[in-house]
Design a protein around this motif. Structure first.
Motif, PDB file in Angstrom:
ATOM      1  N   THR A   3       0.839  -1.191   0.000  1.00 53.13           N
ATOM      2  CA  THR A   3       0.000   0.000   0.000  1.00 53.13           C
ATOM      3  C   THR A   3       0.873   1.239   0.000  1.00 53.13           C
ATOM      4  N   LEU A   4       0.619   2.141  -0.935  1.00 47.14           N
ATOM      5  CA  LEU A   4       1.240   3.461  -0.902  1.00 47.14           C
ATOM      6  C   LEU A   4       0.340   4.354  -0.066  1.00 47.14           C
ATOM      7  N   ILE A   5       0.899   5.020   0.925  1.00 47.99           N
ATOM      8  CA  ILE A   5       0.126   5.908   1.783  1.00 47.99           C
ATOM      9  C   ILE A   5       0.751   7.294   1.712  1.00 47.99           C
ATOM     10  N   ALA A   6      -0.096   8.302   1.425  1.00 48.27           N
ATOM     11  CA  ALA A   6       0.434   9.653   1.234  1.00 48.27           C
ATOM     12  C   ALA A   6      -0.661  10.689   1.424  1.00 48.27           C
ATOM     13  N   ASN A 102       7.099   6.719  -7.129  1.00 50.93           N
ATOM     14  CA  ASN A 102       7.174   6.385  -8.554  1.00 50.93           C
ATOM     15  C   ASN A 102       7.698   4.969  -8.761  1.00 50.93           C
ATOM     16  N   LEU A 103       8.745   4.605  -8.021  1.00 50.86           N
ATOM     17  CA  LEU A 103       9.321   3.269  -8.151  1.00 50.86           C
ATOM     18  C   LEU A 103       8.376   2.184  -7.644  1.00 50.86           C
ATOM     19  N   ALA A 104       7.610   2.492  -6.610  1.00 48.95           N
ATOM     20  CA  ALA A 104       6.744   1.493  -5.978  1.00 48.95           C
ATOM     21  C   ALA A 104       5.392   1.328  -6.664  1.00 48.95           C
ATOM     22  N   MET A 105       4.954   2.325  -7.408  1.00 49.59           N
ATOM     23  CA  MET A 105       3.607   2.291  -8.003  1.00 49.59           C
ATOM     24  C   MET A 105       3.317   0.994  -8.766  1.00 49.59           C
ATOM     25  N   PRO A 106       4.232   0.458  -9.595  1.00 49.14           N
ATOM     26  CA  PRO A 106       3.901  -0.785 -10.306  1.00 49.14           C
ATOM     27  C   PRO A 106       3.695  -1.996  -9.390  1.00 49.14           C
ATOM     28  N   PHE A 107       4.240  -1.959  -8.178  1.00 41.25           N
ATOM     29  CA  PHE A 107       4.137  -3.074  -7.243  1.00 41.25           C
ATOM     30  C   PHE A 107       2.923  -2.952  -6.316  1.00 41.25           C
ATOM     31  N   ALA A 108       2.316  -1.785  -6.277  1.00 39.88           N
ATOM     32  CA  ALA A 108       1.265  -1.490  -5.295  1.00 39.88           C
ATOM     33  C   ALA A 108      -0.041  -2.210  -5.617  1.00 39.88           C
ATOM     34  N   ASP A 109      -0.741  -2.586  -4.536  1.00 37.36           N
ATOM     35  CA  ASP A 109      -2.075  -3.174  -4.637  1.00 37.36           C
ATOM     36  C   ASP A 109      -3.148  -2.168  -4.237  1.00 37.36           C
ATOM     37  N   GLN A 110      -2.747  -1.200  -3.401  1.00 38.31           N
ATOM     38  CA  GLN A 110      -3.702  -0.238  -2.847  1.00 38.31           C
ATOM     39  C   GLN A 110      -3.012   1.107  -2.644  1.00 38.31           C
ATOM     40  N   LEU A 111      -3.807   2.172  -2.744  1.00 38.69           N
ATOM     41  CA  LEU A 111      -3.349   3.527  -2.439  1.00 38.69           C
ATOM     42  C   LEU A 111      -4.241   4.077  -1.337  1.00 38.69           C
ATOM     43  N   ASP A 112      -3.647   4.503  -0.230  1.00 40.08           N
ATOM     44  CA  ASP A 112      -4.381   5.197   0.833  1.00 40.08           C
ATOM     45  C   ASP A 112      -3.951   6.653   0.772  1.00 40.08           C
ATOM     46  N   ILE A 113      -4.831   7.483   0.256  1.00 39.62           N
ATOM     47  CA  ILE A 113      -4.500   8.877  -0.028  1.00 39.62           C
ATOM     48  C   ILE A 113      -5.316   9.801   0.861  1.00 39.62           C
ATOM     49  N   THR A 114      -4.651  10.749   1.472  1.00 44.46           N
ATOM     50  CA  THR A 114      -5.348  11.888   2.061  1.00 44.46           C
ATOM     51  C   THR A 114      -5.258  12.984   1.014  1.00 44.46           C
ATOM     52  N   ARG A 115      -6.368  13.285   0.385  1.00 43.10           N
ATOM     53  CA  ARG A 115      -6.405  14.286  -0.683  1.00 43.10           C
ATOM     54  C   ARG A 115      -6.634  15.654  -0.044  1.00 43.10           C
ATOM     55  N   VAL A 116      -5.646  16.518  -0.134  1.00 42.22           N
ATOM     56  CA  VAL A 116      -5.747  17.874   0.407  1.00 42.22           C
ATOM     57  C   VAL A 116      -6.304  18.752  -0.709  1.00 42.22           C
ATOM     58  N   HIS A 117      -7.488  19.309  -0.502  1.00 45.54           N
ATOM     59  CA  HIS A 117      -8.198  20.029  -1.564  1.00 45.54           C
ATOM     60  C   HIS A 117      -7.692  21.464  -1.677  1.00 45.54           C
ATOM     61  N   HIS A 118      -6.494  21.567  -2.244  1.00 46.05           N
ATOM     62  CA  HIS A 118      -5.840  22.853  -2.447  1.00 46.05           C
ATOM     63  C   HIS A 118      -4.670  22.618  -3.399  1.00 46.05           C
ATOM     64  N   HIS A 119      -4.219  23.661  -4.064  1.00 41.35           N
ATOM     65  CA  HIS A 119      -3.023  23.596  -4.914  1.00 41.35           C
ATOM     66  C   HIS A 119      -1.886  24.276  -4.174  1.00 41.35           C
ATOM     67  N   PHE A 120      -0.713  23.617  -4.161  1.00 34.73           N
ATOM     68  CA  PHE A 120       0.437  24.125  -3.433  1.00 34.73           C
ATOM     69  C   PHE A 120       1.647  24.206  -4.352  1.00 34.73           C
ATOM     70  N   GLU A 121       2.522  25.141  -4.052  1.00 34.46           N
ATOM     71  CA  GLU A 121       3.835  25.172  -4.686  1.00 34.46           C
ATOM     72  C   GLU A 121       4.668  24.102  -4.005  1.00 34.46           C
ATOM     73  N   ALA A 122       5.296  23.231  -4.800  1.00 35.81           N
ATOM     74  CA  ALA A 122       6.021  22.100  -4.232  1.00 35.81           C
ATOM     75  C   ALA A 122       7.207  21.733  -5.117  1.00 35.81           C
ATOM     76  N   ASP A 123       8.089  20.898  -4.568  1.00 33.27           N
ATOM     77  CA  ASP A 123       9.187  20.360  -5.370  1.00 33.27           C
ATOM     78  C   ASP A 123       9.151  18.829  -5.419  1.00 33.27           C
ATOM     79  N   THR A 124       8.165  18.241  -4.742  1.00 32.31           N
ATOM     80  CA  THR A 124       7.993  16.789  -4.739  1.00 32.31           C
ATOM     81  C   THR A 124       6.521  16.481  -4.992  1.00 32.31           C
TER      82      THR A 124
END
Length: 161
Positions: A3-6, A102-124
């Motif tokens: 599971t990717l959690i982010a 990015n490297l793990a996405m092809p191996f993942a079975d599930q994504l647990d995402i906290t979607r923050v409803h805003h646009h941010f300036e970021a580098d990652t």
């Protein structure tokens, strides 16, 4: 299960200068509840962004640095070796950063995402979630309040087989 959690902004932002851009206490509580007692895979920079190792979790760190050996952690040099280092019967959590997701996405079975409803300036940034490969199975929206500056949703995606 892998599971990717982010916590991910609407524009896929994850962070800037090796730090989170927002503070959502309920996301931290959810992250702790979901990952406690499990193996967590991360990149070296993500590990170093913590003041100390996260309690009650086995840390698997991916790095190309040969002499990197933080006490009590498993250190490997690839996503494949990180997955191999974890028991096959365990739910494994990938916790970042952007390159590791990015490297793990092809191996993942599930994504647990906290979607923050805003646009941010970021580098990652989190990888694009392809709707042909991932199906949203749960979504629970929360409105901003005195402890949370932004609306957010807890989302679970399952890989389409």
């Amino acid at each position: 299960m892998i599971t990717l959690i982010a916590a991910v902004a609407d524009n896929l932002a994850l962070g800037k200068n090796n730090d989170l851009i927002w503070h959502l206490p309920n996301d931290f509580k959810r992250f702790k509840a979901i990952t406690s007692g499990h193996y967590i895979i991360m990149g070296r920079k993500t590990f170093e962004s913590f003041p100390k190792p996260l309690p009650n979790r086995t840390h698997v760190i991916i790095t190309r640095q040969k002499n990197y050996h933080p006490e009590g952690c498993i250190v490997v040099d690839s996503i494949e070796k990180a997955i191999e280092a974890c028991p096959k019967t365990e739910t494994i959590f990938v916790i970042g950063g952007g390159e590791i997701y990015n490297l793990a996405m092809p191996f993942a079975d599930q994504l647990d995402i906290t979607r923050v409803h805003h646009h941010f300036e970021a580098d990652t940034f989190f990888p694009e979630i392809n709707p042909k490969k991932w199906q949203l199975s749960e979504s629970e929206k929360h409105l901003k309040d005195e402890k949370h500056l932004y609306d957010y949703s807890f989302e679970t995606y399952l890989k389409i087989k």
